[in-house]
Design a protein around this motif. Structure first.
Motif, PDB file in Angstrom:
ATOM      1  N   GLU A   8     -13.024  13.164  -0.389  1.00  0.00           N
ATOM      2  CA  GLU A   8     -13.426  11.835   0.063  1.00  0.00           C
ATOM      3  C   GLU A   8     -12.304  11.085   0.775  1.00  0.00           C
ATOM      4  OE1 GLU A   8     -16.330  10.145  -0.059  1.00  0.00           O
ATOM      5  OE2 GLU A   8     -17.440  11.778  -1.004  1.00  0.00           O
ATOM      6  N   ASP A   9     -11.043  11.398   0.424  1.00  0.00           N
ATOM      7  CA  ASP A   9      -9.917  10.651   0.985  1.00  0.00           C
ATOM      8  C   ASP A   9      -8.659  11.492   0.848  1.00  0.00           C
ATOM      9  OD1 ASP A   9      -8.356   8.618   2.032  1.00  0.00           O
ATOM     10  OD2 ASP A   9      -8.368   7.378   0.236  1.00  0.00           O
ATOM     11  N   HIS A  10      -7.712  11.314   1.758  1.00  0.00           N
ATOM     12  CA  HIS A  10      -6.460  12.073   1.661  1.00  0.00           C
ATOM     13  C   HIS A  10      -5.447  11.371   0.768  1.00  0.00           C
ATOM     14  CE1 HIS A  10      -5.674   9.352   5.119  1.00  0.00           C
ATOM     15  NE2 HIS A  10      -4.442   9.329   4.646  1.00  0.00           N
TER      16      HIS A  10
ATOM     17  N   ALA B 165     -10.817  18.348 -10.135  1.00  0.00           N
ATOM     18  CA  ALA B 165     -11.033  16.908  -9.955  1.00  0.00           C
ATOM     19  C   ALA B 165     -10.237  16.384  -8.765  1.00  0.00           C
ATOM     20  CB  ALA B 165     -10.645  16.156 -11.224  1.00  0.00           C
ATOM     21  N   LEU B 166      -9.014  16.881  -8.605  1.00  0.00           N
ATOM     22  CA  LEU B 166      -8.194  16.477  -7.466  1.00  0.00           C
ATOM     23  C   LEU B 166      -8.835  16.924  -6.154  1.00  0.00           C
ATOM     24  CD1 LEU B 166      -4.665  17.362  -8.894  1.00  0.00           C
ATOM     25  CD2 LEU B 166      -5.591  15.072  -8.548  1.00  0.00           C
ATOM     26  N   GLU B 167      -9.357  18.143  -6.128  1.00  0.00           N
ATOM     27  CA  GLU B 167     -10.026  18.644  -4.924  1.00  0.00           C
ATOM     28  C   GLU B 167     -11.252  17.790  -4.586  1.00  0.00           C
ATOM     29  OE1 GLU B 167     -10.947  22.742  -5.512  1.00  0.00           O
ATOM     30  OE2 GLU B 167      -8.845  23.365  -5.665  1.00  0.00           O
TER      31      GLU B 167
ATOM     32  N   SER C  73      -0.853   4.356 -13.651  1.00  0.00           N
ATOM     33  CA  SER C  73      -1.438   5.253 -12.658  1.00  0.00           C
ATOM     34  C   SER C  73      -0.377   6.070 -11.936  1.00  0.00           C
ATOM     35  CB  SER C  73      -2.258   4.450 -11.639  1.00  0.00           C
ATOM     36  OG  SER C  73      -1.452   3.458 -11.018  1.00  0.00           O
ATOM     37  N   ILE C  74      -0.848   7.126 -11.292  1.00  0.00           N
ATOM     38  CA  ILE C  74      -0.026   7.983 -10.433  1.00  0.00           C
ATOM     39  C   ILE C  74      -0.729   8.075  -9.087  1.00  0.00           C
ATOM     40  CG2 ILE C  74       0.746  10.366 -10.018  1.00  0.00           C
ATOM     41  CD1 ILE C  74       1.082  10.662 -13.041  1.00  0.00           C
ATOM     42  N   TYR C  75       0.024   7.970  -7.984  1.00  0.00           N
ATOM     43  CA  TYR C  75      -0.550   8.068  -6.648  1.00  0.00           C
ATOM     44  C   TYR C  75      -0.173   9.420  -6.045  1.00  0.00           C
ATOM     45  CZ  TYR C  75      -0.455   2.945  -7.180  1.00  0.00           C
ATOM     46  OH  TYR C  75      -0.597   1.657  -7.634  1.00  0.00           O
ATOM     47  N   LEU C  76      -1.119  10.018  -5.329  1.00  0.00           N
ATOM     48  CA  LEU C  76      -0.848  11.274  -4.636  1.00  0.00           C
ATOM     49  C   LEU C  76      -1.447  11.234  -3.242  1.00  0.00           C
ATOM     50  CD1 LEU C  76      -1.626  14.065  -7.295  1.00  0.00           C
ATOM     51  CD2 LEU C  76       0.628  13.422  -6.418  1.00  0.00           C
ATOM     52  N   ASN C  77      -0.719  11.787  -2.275  1.00  0.00           N
ATOM     53  CA  ASN C  77      -1.253  12.031  -0.938  1.00  0.00           C
ATOM     54  C   ASN C  77      -1.547  13.522  -0.799  1.00  0.00           C
ATOM     55  OD1 ASN C  77      -0.895   9.330  -0.126  1.00  0.00           O
ATOM     56  ND2 ASN C  77       1.252   9.735   0.408  1.00  0.00           N
ATOM     57  N   LYS C  78      -2.501  13.858   0.034  1.00  0.00           N
ATOM     58  CA  LYS C  78      -2.837  15.269   0.237  1.00  0.00           C
ATOM     59  C   LYS C  78      -1.608  16.020   0.730  1.00  0.00           C
ATOM     60  CE  LYS C  78      -6.897  17.865   1.521  1.00  0.00           C
ATOM     61  NZ  LYS C  78      -8.269  17.757   2.090  1.00  0.00           N
TER      62      LYS C  78
ATOM     63  N   PRO D 134     -10.683   8.877  -5.468  1.00  0.00           N
ATOM     64  CA  PRO D 134     -10.241   8.660  -4.085  1.00  0.00           C
ATOM     65  C   PRO D 134      -9.689   7.242  -3.986  1.00  0.00           C
ATOM     66  CG  PRO D 134     -12.534   9.411  -4.170  1.00  0.00           C
ATOM     67  CD  PRO D 134     -12.140   9.057  -5.563  1.00  0.00           C
ATOM     68  N   ASN D 135      -8.657   7.059  -3.188  1.00  0.00           N
ATOM     69  CA  ASN D 135      -8.047   5.733  -3.080  1.00  0.00           C
ATOM     70  C   ASN D 135      -8.921   4.765  -2.308  1.00  0.00           C
ATOM     71  OD1 ASN D 135      -5.899   3.857  -3.442  1.00  0.00           O
ATOM     72  ND2 ASN D 135      -5.229   4.231  -1.342  1.00  0.00           N
ATOM     73  N   ARG D 136      -9.667   5.277  -1.321  1.00  0.00           N
ATOM     74  CA  ARG D 136     -10.461   4.404  -0.466  1.00  0.00           C
ATOM     75  C   ARG D 136     -11.888   4.943  -0.370  1.00  0.00           C
ATOM     76  NH1 ARG D 136      -6.453   5.000   4.483  1.00  0.00           N
ATOM     77  NH2 ARG D 136      -6.738   7.109   3.695  1.00  0.00           N
ATOM     78  N   ALA D 137     -12.663   4.683  -1.408  1.00  0.00           N
ATOM     79  CA  ALA D 137     -14.078   5.075  -1.427  1.00  0.00           C
ATOM     80  C   ALA D 137     -14.776   4.195  -2.440  1.00  0.00           C
ATOM     81  CB  ALA D 137     -14.248   6.554  -1.778  1.00  0.00           C
ATOM     82  N   GLY D 138     -16.088   4.085  -2.318  1.00  0.00           N
ATOM     83  CA  GLY D 138     -16.847   3.255  -3.230  1.00  0.00           C
ATOM     84  C   GLY D 138     -18.015   4.001  -3.837  1.00  0.00           C
TER      85      GLY D 138
END
Length: 322
Positions: free
Chosen positions: A188-190, A181-183, A134-139, A160-164
């Motif tokens: 949902e999450d930053h 897709a990123l947008e 995986s790759i992690y990104l912040n806004k 989103p990192n924190r959504a269900g």
């Protein structure tokens, strides 16, 4: 004397309506001969006790009590049915800890880690829990489409990192689909997670605390009509959830042991559901749900039924009052 049980539902996230469905299932199935049950609806606008006549009574946020006809009602236990923020991410649980109130979920720190997909994956990796690259990104981070393609390949998942409930998730097949897709995920999450696509059988494993011990429920195979197990597949009947799963005994043993290991390693309690994808006989961990859906379409109630556990018994097993 019957104990007062507050069933909290709603919340501040896109999953609020689903949470209300789950909370009402708990309300309708917990034994009212043993407990006095109270539906507590929590939203950004108000916290209220909703009685059987749908009348709303404000909650006192200073001590989490409500007053009805001049009588102050205190609660002996909180059943947490809030998906997403602020129930599943631990925020409310820290508040309950400060008030000295007991609740059905794992402690707030464990809930916060479990809800944060990338923190959860990072915590479990040293314990031998396999997962997708995986790759992690912040806004606001620089986005390298070339790096994503080189490291993960296509198709890949953007989450989103924190959504269900699969809100904000996309399966990306083409380079030009990545930025939209990123947008969508950032709406949902930053914080977001971009994961390698794993092509294998997907299963969901319920793990609960049952009579003082960790119990793995019968495994569910996810056979979706859609491109992946998205919102429509989960809640609108566009999937075939097969319990028990059509997997080999080796696969069943491997994934059951891994799910129990995650539960024990993280110090969890109450109801949980872990999702995996098999590559050969090896399960790869996807994510952990610490307030799993409890509606008629949800997986945990079906697994409990297969295990011979009624919903009343399942929900009552989480109520531990000292």
């Amino acid at each position: 004397m019957k104990k007062n049980i507050a069933i909290i539902m709603g919340g501040y996230s896109s999953e609020a309506d689903i949470s209300v469905q789950s909370g009402n299932v708990v309300y309708n199935n917990l034994d009212s001969e043993k407990f006095d049950l109270y539906r507590i609806l929590i939203s950004r606008d108000k916290w209220v006790y909703q009685d059987e006549n749908e009348q709303e009574h404000p909650m006192n946020m200073a001590d989490f009590t409500t007053t009805v006809n001049g009588y102050k009602i205190k609660f002996d236990f909180i059943f947490n049915a809030i998906h997403g923020h602020p129930g599943e991410d631990g925020t409310l649980l820290a508040y309950f800890d400060l008030l000295g109130l007991q609740y059905s979920s794992a402690p707030f720190y464990q809930m916060a880690v479990a809800f944060n997909k990338r923190d959860c994956l990072s915590l479990l990796k040293p314990y031998g829990i396999k997962s997708a690259t995986s790759i992690y990104l912040n806004k606001g981070d620089h986005i390298s489409i070339e790096e994503i393609e080189q490291k993960l390949g296509l198709p890949c998942f953007v989450k989103p990192n924190r959504a269900g409930s699969s809100f904000g998730i996309s399966k990306v097949y083409k380079e030009e689909e990545l930025l939209p897709a990123l947008e969508k995920a950032f709406s949902e999450d930053h914080e977001i997670l971009i994961e390698q696509f794993l092509d294998g059988t997907e299963v969901s494993v319920g793990v609960i605390t049952w009579k003082g011990s960790i119990k793995v429920l019968p495994i569910t195979e996810i056979d979706t009509e859609n491109d992946f197990f998205d919102y429509e597949a989960k809640y609108m009947g566009q999937s075939n959830e097969i319990t028990p799963a059509r997997i080999t005994e080796t696969q069943r043993k491997n994934v059951s042991e891994m799910a129990a290991k995650i539960y024990k390693t993280m110090g969890l309690r109450g109801l949980s559901r872990a999702d995996f994808i098999f590559i050969g006989d090896q399960p790869h961990f996807i994510e952990l749900n610490m307030v799993p859906g409890l509606s008629a379409e949800s997986i945990i109630p079906k697994q409990a039924k297969e295990a011979g556990i009624s919903l009343a018994a399942l929900f009552e097993s989480t109520i531990q009052i000292n």
